[in-house]
Design an enzyme around this catalytic site. Sequence first.
Site, PDB file in Angstrom:
ATOM      1  N   SER A 124       0.812  -1.221   0.000  1.00 25.59           N
ATOM      2  CA  SER A 124       0.000   0.000   0.000  1.00 25.59           C
ATOM      3  C   SER A 124       0.843   1.266   0.000  1.00 25.59           C
ATOM      4  CB  SER A 124      -0.882  -0.006   1.249  1.00 25.59           C
ATOM      5  OG  SER A 124      -1.443   1.269   1.463  1.00 25.59           O
ATOM      6  N   GLU A 126       0.136   3.656   1.706  1.00 25.37           N
ATOM      7  CA  GLU A 126       0.194   4.086   3.118  1.00 25.37           C
ATOM      8  C   GLU A 126       1.580   3.847   3.715  1.00 25.37           C
ATOM      9  OE1 GLU A 126      -2.023   5.180   5.847  1.00 25.37           O
ATOM     10  OE2 GLU A 126      -2.853   6.144   4.093  1.00 25.37           O
ATOM     11  N   TYR A 164      -1.889  -0.028  10.664  1.00 21.99           N
ATOM     12  CA  TYR A 164      -2.175  -0.693   9.378  1.00 21.99           C
ATOM     13  C   TYR A 164      -0.961  -0.629   8.460  1.00 21.99           C
ATOM     14  CZ  TYR A 164      -3.802  -0.989   4.524  1.00 21.99           C
ATOM     15  OH  TYR A 164      -3.928  -1.311   3.188  1.00 21.99           O
TER      16      TYR A 164
END
Length: 379
Positions: A124, A126, A164
């Site tokens: 990701s 992120e 996460y």
Amino acid sequence: MKAIIFGITGQDGSYLAELLLDKGYQVTGVTRRSSTPNTQNINHLLQKIKLIEGDITDPFSVNSIVALEEPDEIYNLAAQSHVGTSFNQPNYTWDVTAGGTLNILEAIRFSPRKDNIRFYQASSSEMFGKNYDQIREGDPSKPDSIKTKKYQDENTPFMPQSPYAIAKLASHHLVRNYRDSYGVHGSCGILFNHESERRGENFVTRKITKWIGEFSQWLTSMGIDSDMTTISTGDTIYVSGRQESFPKLRLGNLDAKRDWGHASDYVAAMWLMLQQDTPDDYVVATGETHSIRDFLYAAFNAVGISNWAGFVVIDPRFYRPAEVDYLLGVPNKAERKLEWRRKISFTELAERMVHNDVQKARLRRPSLQTISQCCSQKG
Ligand code: NAP
Ligand code: GDD
């Protein structure tokens, strides 16, 4: 060809299953037990795919699925994928989003068919967190045209900002390590945000478009045009001369910027990665960035409303303890090596999502209580 998809009930799993079926694959999807049905994204595929019950956090179930199914390709899309939730449930997020990947990698490592299995890991953007690189662009003979562009690509260092993202980064490094240590054919797609009509309802884009769908239906059910005067006070929207009211859309930080594409374009990149002889990692993105405000503008515009600000309340409950402020991916490597191209633009993405939710709300005709619960408590 045979593929296993972990996470088939999610947004990406459903689009990937469609793509693989179109290519003639036998598709097995792994679903975890749920007390109520959660196959809405794949109901149209149920006759064509095989579903097996399993949980990615259970190494025995993962092992037996990989052993029994004898896949050519495994796609790991399973995750606790909500960044905000990961701050409230960090342990659980770690078990699913990091531990789950390890369980699949171990199943591949000990499989007698190891060399015949290709593995895709859903990494990701992120993982970049606070980090970006910079480049100066423009015509050197026109100093005013020179601008600094901030971006992320495969060489940008990672600086994750949430449980996460940290779990995703652990998985990312695990795949690299199993590639180097055991020769596992594992590739990671560092995918930037991608949305769709099937996006989970507590991600910001879908939360916005779902609210617009319900609001449009409310206006229609009362015989009100969207250009009639609405009075917005506090948390509520009224219409002049009428009794009824509608709760405003409650959101957190509107200034964050994301690189948003459409999920159907992005699953094509996942498949392309596994068709390469050499496993590798790729950024998949549009190369554009937009704020939540830009998305609000595009989404409200799709139903003819230009003054979105009167319909939105800022609710600090939706702020995150740490934020990722800016994402803009440069997908040059994926475009060059995989010949991947995205097809759906930012504006088209917003329009498709809004029109889908307007249509759904028309069919559903929800009660105001449902609307208030869905839009003010979650996301
Ligand atoms: P999603 O809609 O949240 O789907 C996640 C899937 O994982 C669901 O099918 C879910 O099943 C399944 N799952 C969760 N916990 C599981 C467990 N313990 N065992 C087995 N399955 C489990 O996510 P998405 O948007 O499709 O994203 C797919 C993947 O890409 C995720 O790993 C996500 O983190 C990653 N990613 C997404 C984006 C994006 O913008 N969409 C960008 C980069 C990376 P249930 O239906 O039972 O919950
Ligand atoms: N969810 C949510 N709800 N986000 C909000 C809200 C709200 O009410 N208000 C503002 N935001 C802001 C968040 O603070 C964040 O900056 C931005 O909207 C996007 O939030 P999400 O849509 O939840 O997505 P995300 O960027 O945090 O994570 C998604 O993209 C990642 C890739 O960059 C998820 O799909 C992750 O799984 C994925 O890895």
